[in-house]
Design a protein around this motif. Structure first.
Motif, PDB file in Angstrom:
ATOM      1  N   GLY B  66     -16.235 -15.446  18.648  1.00  0.00           N
ATOM      2  CA  GLY B  66     -17.018 -15.279  17.382  1.00  0.00           C
ATOM      3  C   GLY B  66     -16.348 -14.086  16.632  1.00  0.00           C
ATOM      4  N   LEU B  67     -15.093 -13.479  16.859  1.00  0.00           N
ATOM      5  CA  LEU B  67     -14.855 -12.428  16.184  1.00  0.00           C
ATOM      6  C   LEU B  67     -13.673 -12.759  15.040  1.00  0.00           C
ATOM      7  N   ALA B  68     -13.676 -13.939  14.706  1.00  0.00           N
ATOM      8  CA  ALA B  68     -12.781 -14.540  13.670  1.00  0.00           C
ATOM      9  C   ALA B  68     -12.712 -13.671  12.357  1.00  0.00           C
ATOM     10  N   ASN B  69     -13.869 -13.292  11.788  1.00  0.00           N
ATOM     11  CA  ASN B  69     -14.137 -12.398  10.344  1.00  0.00           C
ATOM     12  C   ASN B  69     -13.950 -10.770  10.788  1.00  0.00           C
ATOM     13  N   VAL B  70     -13.989 -10.637  11.975  1.00  0.00           N
ATOM     14  CA  VAL B  70     -13.906  -8.974  12.403  1.00  0.00           C
ATOM     15  C   VAL B  70     -12.248  -8.921  12.458  1.00  0.00           C
ATOM     16  N   ILE B  71     -11.657  -9.569  13.189  1.00  0.00           N
ATOM     17  CA  ILE B  71     -10.215  -9.459  13.686  1.00  0.00           C
ATOM     18  C   ILE B  71      -9.556 -10.535  13.102  1.00  0.00           C
ATOM     19  N   GLN B  72      -9.019 -10.506  11.723  1.00  0.00           N
ATOM     20  CA  GLN B  72      -8.414 -11.520  10.891  1.00  0.00           C
ATOM     21  C   GLN B  72      -6.871 -11.556  11.385  1.00  0.00           C
ATOM     22  N   LYS B  73      -6.261 -10.408  11.461  1.00  0.00           N
ATOM     23  CA  LYS B  73      -5.042 -10.577  11.647  1.00  0.00           C
ATOM     24  C   LYS B  73      -4.351 -11.140  13.049  1.00  0.00           C
ATOM     25  N   PRO B  74      -3.827 -11.800  13.272  1.00  0.00           N
ATOM     26  CA  PRO B  74      -3.170 -12.362  14.723  1.00  0.00           C
ATOM     27  C   PRO B  74      -2.394 -11.282  15.343  1.00  0.00           C
ATOM     28  N   GLN B  75      -1.768 -10.476  14.565  1.00  0.00           N
ATOM     29  CA  GLN B  75      -1.105  -9.460  15.078  1.00  0.00           C
ATOM     30  C   GLN B  75      -2.126  -8.412  15.847  1.00  0.00           C
ATOM     31  N   GLU B  76      -3.322  -8.078  15.267  1.00  0.00           N
ATOM     32  CA  GLU B  76      -4.025  -7.409  16.152  1.00  0.00           C
ATOM     33  C   GLU B  76      -4.570  -8.013  17.223  1.00  0.00           C
ATOM     34  N   ILE B  77      -4.808  -9.353  17.288  1.00  0.00           N
ATOM     35  CA  ILE B  77      -5.212  -9.859  18.278  1.00  0.00           C
ATOM     36  C   ILE B  77      -4.217  -9.786  19.572  1.00  0.00           C
ATOM     37  N   LEU B  78      -2.932  -9.799  19.089  1.00  0.00           N
ATOM     38  CA  LEU B  78      -1.786  -9.956  20.086  1.00  0.00           C
ATOM     39  C   LEU B  78      -1.732  -8.419  20.632  1.00  0.00           C
ATOM     40  N   GLN B  79      -2.002  -7.530  19.758  1.00  0.00           N
ATOM     41  CA  GLN B  79      -1.894  -6.219  20.301  1.00  0.00           C
ATOM     42  C   GLN B  79      -3.015  -5.921  21.373  1.00  0.00           C
ATOM     43  N   ALA B  80      -4.552  -6.483  20.956  1.00  0.00           N
ATOM     44  CA  ALA B  80      -5.297  -6.379  22.217  1.00  0.00           C
ATOM     45  C   ALA B  80      -4.865  -6.880  23.401  1.00  0.00           C
ATOM     46  N   CYS B  81      -3.964  -8.104  23.345  1.00  0.00           N
ATOM     47  CA  CYS B  81      -3.714  -8.734  24.390  1.00  0.00           C
ATOM     48  C   CYS B  81      -2.216  -8.351  25.097  1.00  0.00           C
ATOM     49  N   THR B  82      -1.946  -7.477  24.563  1.00  0.00           N
ATOM     50  CA  THR B  82      -0.619  -6.762  25.415  1.00  0.00           C
ATOM     51  C   THR B  82      -0.845  -5.418  26.204  1.00  0.00           C
ATOM     52  N   HIS B  83      -0.699  -5.641  27.439  1.00  0.00           N
ATOM     53  CA  HIS B  83      -0.672  -4.398  28.283  1.00  0.00           C
ATOM     54  C   HIS B  83       0.418  -3.505  28.090  1.00  0.00           C
ATOM     55  N   ARG B  84      -0.062  -2.264  28.540  1.00  0.00           N
ATOM     56  CA  ARG B  84       0.881  -1.279  28.397  1.00  0.00           C
ATOM     57  C   ARG B  84       2.180  -1.261  29.174  1.00  0.00           C
ATOM     58  N   THR B  85       2.279  -2.278  29.995  1.00  0.00           N
ATOM     59  CA  THR B  85       3.516  -2.508  30.990  1.00  0.00           C
ATOM     60  C   THR B  85       4.615  -3.208  30.166  1.00  0.00           C
ATOM     61  N   TYR B  86       4.005  -3.965  28.999  1.00  0.00           N
ATOM     62  CA  TYR B  86       4.786  -4.976  28.332  1.00  0.00           C
ATOM     63  C   TYR B  86       5.774  -4.423  27.662  1.00  0.00           C
ATOM     64  N   PRO B  87       5.504  -3.411  26.610  1.00  0.00           N
ATOM     65  CA  PRO B  87       6.687  -3.070  25.516  1.00  0.00           C
ATOM     66  C   PRO B  87       8.033  -2.506  26.438  1.00  0.00           C
ATOM     67  N   GLN B  88       7.917  -1.845  27.235  1.00  0.00           N
ATOM     68  CA  GLN B  88       9.172  -1.637  28.123  1.00  0.00           C
ATOM     69  C   GLN B  88       9.876  -2.519  28.614  1.00  0.00           C
ATOM     70  N   PHE B  89       9.114  -3.571  29.211  1.00  0.00           N
ATOM     71  CA  PHE B  89       9.797  -4.874  29.778  1.00  0.00           C
ATOM     72  C   PHE B  89      10.306  -5.751  28.454  1.00  0.00           C
ATOM     73  N   TYR B  90       9.650  -6.023  27.299  1.00  0.00           N
ATOM     74  CA  TYR B  90      10.455  -6.488  26.217  1.00  0.00           C
ATOM     75  C   TYR B  90      11.634  -5.659  25.897  1.00  0.00           C
ATOM     76  N   ALA B  91      11.469  -4.266  25.662  1.00  0.00           N
ATOM     77  CA  ALA B  91      12.677  -3.415  25.161  1.00  0.00           C
ATOM     78  C   ALA B  91      13.683  -3.780  26.030  1.00  0.00           C
ATOM     79  N   THR B  92      13.792  -3.841  27.251  1.00  0.00           N
ATOM     80  CA  THR B  92      14.910  -4.243  28.092  1.00  0.00           C
ATOM     81  C   THR B  92      15.671  -5.487  27.566  1.00  0.00           C
TER      82      THR B  92
END
Lengths: 150, 343
Positions: B66-92
């Motif tokens: 029910g938050l389609a109007n509140v969080i409109q950018k898919p990038q924001e949803i993706l950020q909310a689902c990205t844990h802090r352990t992921y960016p380092q793993f992705y960068a390698t």
């Protein structure tokens, strides 16, 4: 044999595993349980003719009316048509649509959209299935005006 | 054995969520080129972890909660689902890409908001609840286990992006799947606060977290409820509690039942049953303490301190319109010293 402590603390410490809440889907907000709907048709076989007609005419409006569902249209050559529903409990329901007309396909799609994804069990075993305690309480022979006399 | 099967099923649910239709090329190039000797071994698990969930899954997730109007950018949803352990793993694996944003800041902001709303709700609903039990109730409503359960029920498991780090003996508690999942509802709360306002975030928390069922009775366990009751009754300046048998049957058989009530003068404070007199007395004292500590303000009479903030978008400190008038609820009598500290 483990010995009990000589004197227990006044309040017994609580385990972390019981510090959890139980779901109440629908009490304030409802999360629909279906997440994806996949239509699988064959281009050549005539059994898929009605499904192809449905996909051409109705699938787009279906997807717009149900934005919480991912709708996928997939070709499945040399097989009879089916529709699959994927649910949040990691189960799926598959319904064959061989020689169904467009109205019947719509009914089956609505069935999938409304379903919870749980396995269908016969309701012969338990009469009431609930997480809430009984509202009126369970009858007690000790709390009646006239106790039973043999 | 059952646990191993469950974890495999959970992993499969995560991996199988990336459909081949959303990928540019499948099977990926690395599988084919690896035929030569000396090439690095293709790790299927790592590869699948590096794939982004399709945009349709992210928007469907937003609509589902029910938050389609509140969080409109898919990038924001993706950020909310990205844990802090992921960016380092992705960068390698992708050193040339810009660094990914994780949900760690959002999760800590959301955690504070959850604590705020849960505390005011529990305190206003149960004014007499002892401090330890209140803290436990707050953990039950918005703690890590509840947050991870809520994330699973929302269907966020296939969208979560995280990386399980190797277990090192000197490292503090390693991140588990439940720990990573619990950051998602917290991040969503923070996003509602950022994109809307504090009252909107409160509404979100009440709908998703505080409407769930929590039984508070197991949080109030006493070693000696009779002593606790005696001291509580003396604090309220009533007559000392006396237990009386109300009903009994089967004394001196193999299945006796005693129903005992604990009275302060003529007022019955609590009732308990048991197969021995001591057991029934114990339960009666527990019942009496529960009836005191678990008195609940009816929901229609609930007034929360955060209601004084005005409704409307933006920071509550900048809005000029005055909110509702706050009527303070009943402040409970403090609990007895015996049962409040471990003495």
């Amino acid at each position: 044999m483990p010995r009990l402590p000589h004197r227990l603390p006044p309040t017994i410490p609580v385990k972390k595993s019981i510090l959890v809440s139980r779901p109440a889907n629908g009490h304030e907000v409802f999360i629909p349980q279906i997440r994806k709907l996949v239509f699988e048709y064959c281009d050549a076989w005539s059994s898929s003719a009605n499904l192809r007609r449905y996909i051409f005419n109705h699938v787009e409006s279906l997807a717009r009316e149900n934005p919480h569902v991912e709708v996928v249209v997939k070709e499945r050559p040399s097989k009879h048509p089916i529709v699959r529903g994927f649910y949040l409990n990691n189960r799926d329901k598959v319904i064959g649509l061989k020689e169904f007309d467009v109205n019947q396909i719509q009914n089956k799609v609505q069935l999938l959209l409304d379903a919870s994804g749980h396995k269908i069990v016969p309701l012969k075993r338990k009469t009431v299935v609930s997480t809430a305690e009984s509202a009126r309480g369970i009858w007690s022979g000790f709390h009646v005006q006239e106790p039973y006399r043999i | 054995m059952v646990q191993a099967v469950k974890s495999i099923a959970l992993k499969a649910a995560q991996i199988a969520s990336i459909p081949a239709s959303s990928l540019r090329q499948f099977p990926p190039k690395e599988v084919v080129y690896n035929a030569g000797a000396g090439a690095p071994v293709f790790n299927a698990e790592a590869w699948s972890n590096l794939q982004q969930p399709p945009v349709s899954a992210l928007t469907a997730f937003a609509h589902r909660i029910g938050l389609a109007n509140v969080i409109q950018k898919p990038q924001e949803i993706l950020q909310a689902c990205t844990h802090r352990t992921y960016p380092q793993f992705y960068a390698t694996h992708h050193p040339n890409d810009p660094p990914l944003q994780s949900n760690s800041n959002l999760a800590s902001l959301g955690n504070s908001l959850l604590g705020l709303f849960a505390t005011e709700y529990v305190h206003a609903s149960y004014p007499h609840l002892p401090t330890r039990a209140m803290k436990a109730a707050i953990s039950a409503y918005v703690g890590p286990l509840s947050c991870s359960n809520i994330a699973k029920e929302m269907g966020a498991t296939p969208l979560l992006r995280w990386h399980r780090t190797e277990v090192i003996p000197t490292m503090p508690v390693p991140v588990t799947l439940e720990g990573a999942l619990s950051t998602i509802p917290r991040a969503l709360t923070a996003l509602v606060y950022q994109n809307r306002s504090l009252p909107h975030a409160r509404k979100f928390v009440h709908a998703f977290f505080l409407s769930r069922e929590v039984d508070l009775r197991p949080l109030l366990k006493f070693s000696d409820p009779k002593t606790a009751l005696a001291r509580t009754v003396s604090k309220f300046e009533r007559e000392r509690p006396i237990s009386r048998i109300l009903k009994e049957t089967g004394r001196r058989t193999n299945s006796p039942i005693f129903v005992v009530g604990v009275y302060s003068g003529v007022d019955k404070l609590g009732e308990g049953f048991g197969s021995s007199l001591k057991m029934a007395e114990f339960r009666a004292a527990e019942d009496a303490l529960h009836r005191l500590y678990l008195t609940r303000t009816p929901p229609h009479l609930l007034t929360l301190p955060s209601h004084i903030f005005p409704e409307g978008r933006g920071s509550v400190f900048k809005l000029t319109k005055q909110g509702e008038e706050y009527v303070a609820g009943e402040i409970g009598v403090t609990e007895v010293v015996y049962a409040s500290k471990d003495r």
